[in-house]
Design a protein around this motif. Structure first.
Motif, short mmCIF file in Angstrom:
data_model
loop_
_atom_site.label_atom_id
_atom_site.label_comp_id
_atom_site.label_asym_id
_atom_site.label_seq_id
_atom_site.Cartn_x
_atom_site.Cartn_y
_atom_site.Cartn_z
N PHE A 1 0.83 -1.21 0.00
CA PHE A 1 0.00 0.00 0.00
C PHE A 1 0.87 1.26 0.00
O PHE A 1 0.63 2.20 -0.77
N LEU A 2 1.86 1.28 0.85
CA LEU A 2 2.69 2.47 0.96
C LEU A 2 3.43 2.74 -0.35
O LEU A 2 3.55 3.89 -0.79
N THR B 1 0.30 2.92 -3.46
CA THR B 1 -0.70 3.98 -3.36
C THR B 1 -0.10 5.32 -2.98
O THR B 1 -0.51 6.36 -3.47
N LEU B 2 0.89 5.28 -2.12
CA LEU B 2 1.44 6.56 -1.65
C LEU B 2 2.81 6.88 -2.24
O LEU B 2 3.36 7.95 -1.99
N GLY B 3 3.36 5.96 -3.00
CA GLY B 3 4.62 6.25 -3.66
C GLY B 3 5.83 6.31 -2.74
O GLY B 3 6.81 6.98 -3.04
N MET B 4 5.74 5.62 -1.64
CA MET B 4 6.90 5.62 -0.74
C MET B 4 7.98 4.70 -1.30
O MET B 4 7.70 3.77 -2.04
N GLU C 1 12.01 2.66 2.95
CA GLU C 1 11.20 3.35 3.95
C GLU C 1 9.90 2.64 4.22
O GLU C 1 9.45 2.56 5.37
N ILE D 1 -7.51 -2.01 3.15
CA ILE D 1 -6.30 -1.90 2.34
C ILE D 1 -6.26 -3.01 1.31
O ILE D 1 -5.97 -2.80 0.14
N PHE E 1 -7.86 10.64 5.66
CA PHE E 1 -7.37 9.63 4.71
C PHE E 1 -8.21 8.36 4.77
O PHE E 1 -8.62 7.82 3.74
N LEU F 1 -10.04 5.42 1.82
CA LEU F 1 -10.36 4.01 2.01
C LEU F 1 -11.83 3.75 2.32
O LEU F 1 -12.24 2.61 2.44
N HIS G 1 7.49 11.19 7.47
CA HIS G 1 7.43 11.06 6.02
C HIS G 1 6.06 10.55 5.58
O HIS G 1 5.48 11.06 4.61
N LEU G 2 5.55 9.58 6.28
CA LEU G 2 4.22 9.08 5.92
C LEU G 2 3.18 10.19 6.09
O LEU G 2 2.29 10.36 5.26
N LEU H 1 3.32 12.22 3.06
CA LEU H 1 2.77 11.55 1.89
C LEU H 1 1.24 11.55 1.93
O LEU H 1 0.59 11.78 0.91
N HIS I 1 -1.11 13.37 -0.71
CA HIS I 1 -2.10 12.53 -1.39
C HIS I 1 -3.49 13.14 -1.28
O HIS I 1 -4.31 13.03 -2.20
#
Lengths: 229, 229
Positions: free
Chosen positions: A92-93, A96-99, A103, A123, B92, B97, B118-119, B122, B126
Motif C-alpha cells: 500500500f505504501l 498507493t502513496l509512492g513511498m 522506507e 487496504i 485519509f 479508504l 514522512h508518511l 505523503l 495525497h
DNA sequence: CTTGTAAATTAGTCTAGACTAATTTAGTAT
DNA sequence: ATACTAAATTAGTCTAGACTAATTTACAAG
C-alpha cells in the motif's frame, strides 16, 4: 475461561517474536535456536529465554527436546497475520502513496502491529487483493493460507535476484561436501548472475566473490527468492 | 547535552497526555485541572500526578499557582503534531479508504502515535493538503499553525451542529448561576435547534432534553463547533 | 575422557506506566 | 472559624519487557 489469544490480544513485542520465529524457521522444520532470535531482534539471550517461557505458557510455541523453537498452530497463525499486515502495508505504501521500498519496509515494521482487522481488509480491497508485495514476497491470506513460495533449483531461478539456499538435494555425499566447502550451504544468500549457454556453467555471486558451478551441481541447489526479508 | 524532545522522542502515553491537555484547555487559557485529564484519559488521579511530574521535568508543561496545567510551547507543538496526525489519518481513512467516521476515529486514535513524519507528508500530499478533517475540524499545519477556530456566541452559531460551551461571559452573577443550574456550563455539549423569529427564544438541545433560552442569555454563551473531538 | 566454547538459564535490576489505599491540601458553605 | 468536600499527593504495588553478571548445560575437538 480459557483464552485463546489472537493477534490483537498479544503485545507488539510478542508479535515480533512470533514473526521472527516464523521467518527464521527454514522449510526443513528443524526449529529455531534462541540465539538466532536474539540476534534477529537485537535483544539479549536472557530476554529471549524469558519471552519464550511466556510464549510457551500462552501455547504459542513449543520446544524440541534440543531446545529449539517451533511455533504452535496458533503462534503461526499470529505470525502469518502480522506478516500479512506487513506486506499489505508495504504494498500500500509503495503503490498507493509512492513511498520508497526501504522506507516502506521500516514503516510497515511498526504499523503492522497497530492496524485493525478492518483497516487490513480495506487496504486489501483497495489494492484488489494483491498476492505479492513489491518485493515479490507472497502475502498470506486472511485464513493464513500462504500462496506457495516456489522453491526451485538454481537452474530455474531468475538472474540478479537475491536468493537464499533452502536445501541441497543429492544422493552423492561428495557433492554435498563440495557444496559445503564452497560455502554454498542452506541459509546462504546468493545471486545468480548468468547461465552460460550450451550447457555452460552458472555464475553465482556469494558474498563479494563470483563462483562458477556446473549445471549438475546447480540442479541440487534449491533456492527461494528472498528480497527484503 | 540537553535534549529537546520532539514528537517521536516521547512515548504514546506522553503524547496522549499532551493532546488531552491541549484539547481540554479552553480558549480562556486558564489551564486544565488534573481531574479533567484523569477522566478524559480514563486513568486515576495518581497516574496523572505522576505523569505531570515527568512532563514538567521534560519542560512539556507548567503549572499555574493553582495547580492547573498549561502546556509549554514545546508541549503544545507535540500536541499539535499528534492532532495533525489524527486528523490527517481520519481524513485519509474516510476519503481514500471509505472507512466509516466512527471507526476512522478509533483507528486514528491509535495510529496517530506511530506514523512517521514522512508518511504524514505523503498522506498530506495525497489528500492535496486538506485544511479540515471529515468532521470539519481544522488540521494543524506542519509548522503548528492552526487554522483559526471561531469561538462565537450561541446567537451566531449554526443550527444542528454539535457545539461545546467554552465560556460564559456576563457581569451578572445571577445569570451565571442560572446557567449553571440549567447545566449550561463550560464544557457542556449542546446543539442549537432553532432560533425563533421576532426576537424569540433559542431552542437548545442538551443531553436528551430541549431547553428554551432568551436571546439575552444566549449572548453570554460562547461556543465552539466540536464535531468528533 | 577431558576440556573449551557456545547456548541457555538464573537471579537480580531497571524503566514506564498503570494501580490502590491513605493522607494532605484547598476551596466552599455554614 | 469550622467543617465538609473535591482535588491532589504520597507511598507502595504490579506488569511487561528490557538489561547485566554469573552460572549451568551441552556439545565438539583433541
Amino acid at each position: 475461561m480459557e483464552k485463546l489469544p489472537a493477534t490483537h490480544d498479544v503485545s507488539p513485542a510478542i508479535q515480533d517474536y512470533l514473526k521472527c520465529c516464523y521467518q527464521l524457521a527454514d522449510p526443513t522444520g528443524q526449529g529455531v535456536a534462541m540465539v538466532q532470535v536474539a540476534e534477529a531482534l537485537r535483544v539479549t539471550a536472557p530476554s529471549v529465554t524469558n519471552m519464550v517461557k511466556r510464549l510457551e505458557d500462552l501455547r504459542l510455541l513449543r520446544r524440541t527436546p534440543h531446545g529449539r523453537l517451533i511455533l504452535t498452530v496458533r503462534g503461526e497463525g499470529i505470525a502469518l497475520e502480522v506478516i500479512r499486515h506487513h506486506r499489505l502495508l508495504e504494498t500500500f505504501l509503495v503503490d498507493t502513496l509512492g513511498m520508497g521500498w526501504g522506507e516502506a519496509h521500516k514503516e510497515a515494521e511498526i504499523l503492522e502491529h497497530y492496524i485493525s482487522e478492518h483497516l487490513e481488509q480495506l487496504i486489501d480491497s483497495h489494492l484488489a487483493n494483491p498476492r505479492r508485495d513489491p518485493h515479490g514476497e507472497p502475502i498470506p491470506r486472511r485464513d493464513g493460507l500462504l500462496p506457495h513460495r516456489t522453491s526451485a533449483t538454481l537452474l530455474e531461478a531468475p538472474c540478479n535476484t537475491p536468493l537464499r539456499i533452502v536445501q541441497l538435494r543429492s544422493q552423492d555425499p561428495t557433492m554435498l561436501r563440495y557444496l559445503e566447502e564452497t560455502r554454498l550451504h542452506p541459509g546462504a544468500r546468493i545471486t545468480l548472475r548468468e547461465i552460460a549457454p550450451f550447457n555452460g556453467a552458472l555464475a553465482v555471486r556469494i558474498g563479494r566473490e563470483t563462483r562458477h558451478i556446473s549445471r549438475d551441481v546447480a540442479a541440487c541447489i534449491f533456492v527461494l527468492q528472498t528480497t527484503g526479508k
